[in-house]
Each structure stands twice: as structure tokens, then as C-alpha cells.
Design a protein around this motif. Structure first.
Motif, PDB file in Angstrom:
ATOM      1  N   ILE A   1       0.831  -1.208   0.000  1.00 34.37           N
ATOM      2  CA  ILE A   1       0.000   0.000   0.000  1.00 34.37           C
ATOM      3  C   ILE A   1       0.864   1.257   0.000  1.00 34.37           C
ATOM      4  O   ILE A   1       0.625   2.192  -0.770  1.00 34.37           O
ATOM      5  CB  ILE A   1      -0.949   0.002   1.217  1.00 34.37           C
ATOM      6  CG1 ILE A   1      -1.901  -1.194   1.142  1.00 34.37           C
ATOM      7  CG2 ILE A   1      -1.734   1.313   1.298  1.00 34.37           C
ATOM      8  CD1 ILE A   1      -2.721  -1.404   2.394  1.00 34.37           C
ATOM      9  N   GLY A   2       1.856   1.294   0.853  1.00 35.95           N
ATOM     10  CA  GLY A   2       2.662   2.496   1.026  1.00 35.95           C
ATOM     11  C   GLY A   2       3.809   2.641   0.060  1.00 35.95           C
ATOM     12  O   GLY A   2       4.323   3.753  -0.128  1.00 35.95           O
ATOM     13  N   GLY A   3       4.231   1.521  -0.558  1.00 37.68           N
ATOM     14  CA  GLY A   3       5.386   1.598  -1.448  1.00 37.68           C
ATOM     15  C   GLY A   3       6.600   2.115  -0.694  1.00 37.68           C
ATOM     16  O   GLY A   3       6.870   1.675   0.439  1.00 37.68           O
ATOM     17  N   PRO A   4       7.348   3.081  -1.255  1.00 36.54           N
ATOM     18  CA  PRO A   4       8.547   3.600  -0.580  1.00 36.54           C
ATOM     19  C   PRO A   4       8.253   4.199   0.798  1.00 36.54           C
ATOM     20  O   PRO A   4       9.121   4.200   1.676  1.00 36.54           O
ATOM     21  CB  PRO A   4       9.051   4.684  -1.547  1.00 36.54           C
ATOM     22  CG  PRO A   4       8.472   4.332  -2.871  1.00 36.54           C
ATOM     23  CD  PRO A   4       7.148   3.693  -2.575  1.00 36.54           C
ATOM     24  N   MET A   5       7.006   4.701   0.993  1.00 33.76           N
ATOM     25  CA  MET A   5       6.676   5.317   2.283  1.00 33.76           C
ATOM     26  C   MET A   5       6.651   4.307   3.428  1.00 33.76           C
ATOM     27  O   MET A   5       6.634   4.700   4.597  1.00 33.76           O
ATOM     28  CB  MET A   5       5.318   6.023   2.212  1.00 33.76           C
ATOM     29  CG  MET A   5       5.219   7.137   1.178  1.00 33.76           C
ATOM     30  SD  MET A   5       6.496   8.400   1.303  1.00 33.76           S
ATOM     31  CE  MET A   5       6.183   9.066   2.922  1.00 33.76           C
ATOM     32  N   SER A   6       6.647   3.027   3.115  1.00 35.74           N
ATOM     33  CA  SER A   6       6.625   1.992   4.161  1.00 35.74           C
ATOM     34  C   SER A   6       8.010   1.743   4.747  1.00 35.74           C
ATOM     35  O   SER A   6       8.147   1.070   5.777  1.00 35.74           O
ATOM     36  CB  SER A   6       6.070   0.687   3.597  1.00 35.74           C
ATOM     37  OG  SER A   6       6.954   0.141   2.620  1.00 35.74           O
ATOM     38  N   ASP A   7       9.048   2.241   4.106  1.00 38.31           N
ATOM     39  CA  ASP A   7      10.428   2.022   4.539  1.00 38.31           C
ATOM     40  C   ASP A   7      10.713   2.873   5.777  1.00 38.31           C
ATOM     41  O   ASP A   7      10.573   4.102   5.737  1.00 38.31           O
ATOM     42  CB  ASP A   7      11.388   2.399   3.402  1.00 38.31           C
ATOM     43  CG  ASP A   7      12.828   1.995   3.690  1.00 38.31           C
ATOM     44  OD1 ASP A   7      13.297   2.208   4.834  1.00 38.31           O
ATOM     45  OD2 ASP A   7      13.491   1.479   2.777  1.00 38.31           O
ATOM     46  N   PRO A   8      11.145   2.268   6.897  1.00 36.17           N
ATOM     47  CA  PRO A   8      11.434   3.043   8.121  1.00 36.17           C
ATOM     48  C   PRO A   8      12.467   4.141   7.917  1.00 36.17           C
ATOM     49  O   PRO A   8      12.385   5.195   8.559  1.00 36.17           O
ATOM     50  CB  PRO A   8      11.947   1.976   9.095  1.00 36.17           C
ATOM     51  CG  PRO A   8      11.331   0.702   8.620  1.00 36.17           C
ATOM     52  CD  PRO A   8      11.284   0.817   7.131  1.00 36.17           C
ATOM     53  N   LEU A   9      13.435   3.916   7.001  1.00 38.43           N
ATOM     54  CA  LEU A   9      14.437   4.947   6.739  1.00 38.43           C
ATOM     55  C   LEU A   9      13.804   6.153   6.032  1.00 38.43           C
ATOM     56  O   LEU A   9      14.139   7.309   6.332  1.00 38.43           O
ATOM     57  CB  LEU A   9      15.576   4.375   5.887  1.00 38.43           C
ATOM     58  CG  LEU A   9      16.472   3.338   6.570  1.00 38.43           C
ATOM     59  CD1 LEU A   9      17.436   2.717   5.557  1.00 38.43           C
ATOM     60  CD2 LEU A   9      17.259   3.969   7.718  1.00 38.43           C
ATOM     61  N   VAL A  10      12.885   5.884   5.122  1.00 39.29           N
ATOM     62  CA  VAL A  10      12.176   6.966   4.440  1.00 39.29           C
ATOM     63  C   VAL A  10      11.297   7.720   5.430  1.00 39.29           C
ATOM     64  O   VAL A  10      11.237   8.958   5.423  1.00 39.29           O
ATOM     65  CB  VAL A  10      11.326   6.419   3.269  1.00 39.29           C
ATOM     66  CG1 VAL A  10      10.416   7.514   2.703  1.00 39.29           C
ATOM     67  CG2 VAL A  10      12.222   5.867   2.176  1.00 39.29           C
ATOM     68  N   GLN A  11      10.625   6.983   6.315  1.00 36.56           N
ATOM     69  CA  GLN A  11       9.757   7.617   7.322  1.00 36.56           C
ATOM     70  C   GLN A  11      10.563   8.555   8.213  1.00 36.56           C
ATOM     71  O   GLN A  11      10.119   9.666   8.531  1.00 36.56           O
ATOM     72  CB  GLN A  11       9.062   6.535   8.152  1.00 36.56           C
ATOM     73  CG  GLN A  11       8.066   5.716   7.351  1.00 36.56           C
ATOM     74  CD  GLN A  11       7.563   4.492   8.103  1.00 36.56           C
ATOM     75  OE1 GLN A  11       7.977   4.227   9.238  1.00 36.56           O
ATOM     76  NE2 GLN A  11       6.673   3.728   7.467  1.00 36.56           N
TER      77      GLN A  11
END
Length: 533
Positions: A302-312
């Protein structure tokens, strides 16, 4: 003839001016006395029901605090210390599970019936057994008993540090059990299907508060009148309150500026700027517990790259928090994470938190050195006058500095909330207003809890936070609770699918002739305290 005409015109002008005088001089045949004091208030409410056992809306307690009483309630602007109202004291046993309340004397319902411990037990049990939205706050109650007229005993299933706070809200408002039963109400186990009192309660209040409901036309107007049986009726100055639904904040600002209404609760910073030089009104500001935040879905599908903790984490470092504070207006605050100022152990965000270089490094570590494109959902809605679209536009600007290209998608609030609750949204602007004003309410953001699951943040993702949350729920020692709260905030600020942006102020406008207008986020204002000079 000219003198006579002039005399007539002069008399008409005097009569006209008298009729347009301040609201404390208005005479209304629906209230007692020949010179009753009337207050007119402008709001944009979300009322769906006037049944305290069913209501769960943001504006619910604005009504219930005027017409009902609880064992304990808040006074003025203080939301840190509930005060005794129908109860005069309480004790907790050694297990921390049994609360014994001793009733205060002299309280009567608007019907004239005395308020007893049996009414309290009926009201608690009715809310529990109705199993409607308000019942969410009764979870954890094993049983409620009234061994005599003056004693209420509440037994919990487990220790709950927030219990006294919870009972200040409408789910625990005390009804006239005799009257409600006559109107089809019941506190029996089958109340969800057997209770028929809601229709009556939408038309007439059944409480012991300072006012009674005389009329409610949904989305239009409500009329309240002074309760002649209220215990402290002699201290209540306002005889009648007319609450008008005004959907346009610009219209509300115009009306209060012209003294057509006495209080405007539905204005924002843009509207009040036009009133600051108007000596007929006072522009007031008060902190609220409403927080705006960005949610990043933890599901890769669902989140794609936004699901990555580093991106968050990169997103959190890229945001210009002082910019959001400026957008929210005077009185806005910057909490570190999920605990607003005013709640146990709340921490403020450091002034130098934003770090673009660190955000870029995190994006590089995540494999997105060249950035990516993502949708950001923003409902056509606002938080205390600040549009969610404006928040999204600011986020778009901030994130462009680290290579995240945001495409804003707007939508109806109902649909946006529906998808949010179902955990279907990849990246969105959202706000949070507590159901009750205690740290336990904020634990919904913990992995595995309500908001956590809306981000698809499973409990297994951070067992340390879950363990700390379980300790907070039952810890009765304030100092220990503050320490646990601080630990949780530090973790959430670095490792979570949220970016907490700003804690909003409440801006409102009042007639300069008013005294005693104190705002709090639970019940807004209490009419019993308001007077005209």
C-alpha cells in the motif's frame, strides 16, 4: 407637523436601539422573568444524538456539560484535575480495581426527582449495555453497583490509570432513571435492542445540569433554558442560550462583529484578523489537544517507498515544523510525538529538529538517493481553521528538498476517513482529537492498536513500545507514568510511521461585555459560568 414627525422618528429610533441592545437585556417569553438574559452562540457542530449513552462526537460534551452532571467533571480551562460534582469523594481499594464513590447531597434532576446512586448505576450500565459508540469508554468495567442511595461501587477488570478522567465524559453522564424508564429506556443486558429512549432524549434532556433542552433542530439550532432545579441555580446568570449552526466561518465572524451572536466558536485565524480592531468583541486563544500528523502506511503493497522506516525517518527530518506552527496561528505548539502538551510527561520538539542533510543521507541509505513520486491524500477539511490541503501543500514543499515528489489528492472527508480506518491509504494528512484527556487515550498510536493498525503497524514491529504501553495503562504513580511516557515519545519520534506536525490552538471570538468565558477542549465553554457585565 415637522415637529410631530421628528418626535415620531425619534421615538422609533429609541425603540429600535433598545431592541438591538446587548443580549443581557433581551426579554424572551420562553424564559422565566420579564428581563431574562439571553446568550447567542455560533458553532459548526457534529451532533448526531442527544443521548449520552450513544453520543461519540467531538461536540458531544459541549451539550452534555450544560444539561447533565457526572460524578466528576472538569471546571474552567483546566483539563488536568477532574473536580467532584455528583460525588463528593471517592476511594480506591488496595487492588486498584474497586472505586467507591460517596454521593454529594442536594442534587435534583430537571424533573424534580432527587439524584441517587441508583441513577448513577443505571446510567453506567445503560451505556455499557447499549453497546453503541460511547460504550468504548466503558470497556474495563466489570460491574457497577449501588448498595444504598449515597454509594456507588465500580469494579474494574484491571487497573486503569485513566478511569477518573474517563468518567468526566458524556458516556458517564447521569440520567434521571425514573423518567428515562418511563420513556422506554433500560439498563438491561439487552438494552442495545430493547432501549427506546433515544427519541425522547433527542427532544428533552433528563439530567441535573444547569440547563435543559427545549429544542434541537439538527444542523440548524438548539435552544437551552435555565434548569429551575439545578442545585446552584442562583449562581447561573444566563437564562436562555440559543446555539446557531453557522457553517461559514466568515459569516460567523461577521455576525459576532455586529453583535448578532455573542460567541463565535467556529472561526479561524483568517477570520479573526478582521476583528482585532473591533472594540465590540474580544479575540481569545486557547490550546487544544488536536494534533495534525502525516501517516505513512507500513504495508509495502500500500505504502510503497513510504513503508520504509528509513524513508519515514527522512520525512520527519525534512519537515519545517516551525512553518506548520506559523500556519496554525498564535498559540500553536510543537509536541515531540504522540503526546500533546497538557498530558502526562509531554515533550516538546527541539527547535533545531529539521535536518535536511540527515534526511538526504537516510534517503540514500534506503536506496532512494534520486527520490520518488508518491500521492498524499488530504481531505477537504480543516483542523481549527487550518485547511488539510494547506498542510499538504506545505509538506509537498518540504519533501521536495529531499527528492520526494508529492502529488496531492483531495477528497471528501467521509471517504478519506473510511479509507484511513481501513488502512488503505499510502500517505495522508490526518488529525487526532482525544476521546478523553489522558495519556491512555494516546496509546491508540502504538503498534497493534487502533491508529497503529490504520498504518498497518503490527504489534510485532516494536515489542518495546507495546510493553511500555501496557505498563502505562495500569501505572497509578504519576512520576513513574511520566517516565514511561517520555520513553515512548522518544521511540515514537524516531521509529514510527507518523510525522507529528503541530498541536493546534483554538481561536474564538466573544462579545466584549461577557465575563467568565473559559475554553477547554472537552466541553468548549460552560454557560453556567458566563455573565454579562
Amino acid at each position: 407637523m415637522k415637529k410631530l414627525a421628528l418626535l415620531v422618528i425619534t421615538m422609533m429610533l429609541v425603540v429600535s436601539l433598545a431592541a438591538c441592545g446587548s443580549k443581557d437585556k433581551d426579554t424572551d417569553t420562553n424564559t422565566s422573568g420579564t428581563n431574562s438574559k439571553k446568550l447567542v452562540v455560533g458553532v459548526t457542530s457534529d451532533w448526531k444524538t442527544m443521548d449520552p449513552g450513544r453520543a461519540y462526537e467531538v461536540f458531544a460534551n459541549f451539550y452534555f456539560y450544560q444539561t447533565y452532571e457526572n460524578l466528576y467533571m472538569y471546571e474552567g480551562s483546566d483539563l488536568s484535575n477532574p473536580k467532584p460534582r455528583l460525588a463528593k469523594e471517592y476511594k480506591v481499594d488496595a487492588t486498584g480495581l474497586v472505586y467507591t464513590f460517596t454521593m454529594d447531597e442536594g442534587h435534583k434532576f430537571s424533573s424534580g426527582n432527587p439524584v441517587t446512586a441508583m441513577d448513577v448505576a443505571f446510567s453506567f450500565n445503560r451505556t455499557m449495555n447499549l453497546n453503541d459508540n460511547a460504550a468504548a469508554l466503558t470497556k474495563g468495567i466489570a460491574k457497577v453497583e449501588s448498595p444504598d442511595d449515597k454509594t456507588v461501587v465500580v469494579t474494574l477488570t484491571e487497573k486503569d490509570a485513566s478511569f477518573l478522567t474517563k468518567i468526566t465524559g458524556n458516556a458517564f453522564a447521569v440520567l434521571d432513571s425514573k423518567l428515562v424508564k418511563e420513556k422506554g429506556g433500560t439498563d438491561a443486558a439487552n438494552a442495545s435492542s430493547a432501549d427506546k429512549a433515544s427519541t425522547f432524549l433527542n427532544e428533552q434532556s433528563a439530567g441535573s445540569g444547569p440547563y435543559v433542552l427545549k429544542k434541537w433542530t439538527k444542523d440548524t439550532e438548539m435552544v437551552l433554558e435555565k434548569n429551575p432545579n439545578y442545585k446552584e441555580k442562583d449562581s447561573v446568570s444566563i437564562d436562555q442560550v440559543i446555539i446557531k449552526e453557522i457553517s461559514d466561518p466568515n459569516v460567523a465572524a461577521q455576525m459576532v462583529g455586529k453583535s448578532d451572536i455573542d460567541i463565535a466558536l467556529n472561526v479561524g485565524t483568517n477570520q479573526v484578523s478582521t476583528l482585532k480592531n473591533n472594540n465590540k468583541v474580544k479575540v481569545e486563544s486557547s490550546p487544544t489537544a488536536t494534533e495534525s500528523f502525516l501517516l505513512m502506511n507500513n504495508s509495502k503493497d500500500i505504502g510503497g517507498p513510504m513503508s520504509d522506516p528509513l524513508v519515514q525517518q527522512a520525512v520527519r527530518y525534512a519537515l519545517d515544523y516551525n512553518g506548520y506552527k506559523k500556519l496554525a496561528g498564535d498559540g500553536a505548539l510543537l509536541p515531540l510525538s504522540f503526546v500533546q502538551k497538557g498530558m502526562t510527561g509531554a515533550k516538546e520538539r527541539p527547535a533545531n529538529y529539521q535536518n535536511i542533510d540527515k534526511a538526504k543521507e537516510l534517503m540514500k541509505q534506503a536506496g532512494y538517493e534520486n527520490g520518488f513520486t508518491t500521492d498524499l491524500i488530504a481531505a477537504e477539511f480543516d483542523s481549527e481553521g487550518l485547511s488539510w490541503t494547506t498542510i499538504a501543500e506545505k509538506a509537498k514543499e518540504d519533501l521536495s528538498k529531499i527528492g520526494i515528489k508529492v502529488e496531492i489528492k483531495t477528497g471528501d472527508i467521509g471517504k478519506v476517513i473510511e479509507d484511513y480506518r481501513a488502512g488503505k491509504t499510502p500517505f495522508l494528512v490526518m488529525h487526532w482529537s482525544p476521546d478523553y484527556f489522558d495519556l491512555n487515550n494516546q496509546l491508540a498510536f502504538v503498534p497493534g492498536e487502533n491508529v497503529g493498525m490504520r498504518a498497518n503497524w503490527e504489534a510485532s514491529a516494536n515489542p518495546e513500545l507495546v510493553e511500555l504501553s501496557n505498563k502505562v495503562k495500569v501505572e497509578l504513580d504519576t512520576k513513574k507514568r511520566e517516565e514511561l511516557s517520555g520513553q515512548m515519545q522518544d521511540i515514537m519520534a524516531e521509529k514510527s510511521p507518523y510525522a507529528f506536525l503541530v498541536q493546534h490552538p483554538k481561536v474564538y471570538v466573544i462579545n466584549s461585555e461577557l465575563e467568565g468565558v473559559a475554553y477547554n477542549d472537552l466541553c468548549k465553554v460552560q454557560f453556567k459560568d458566563i455573565k454579562f457585565k
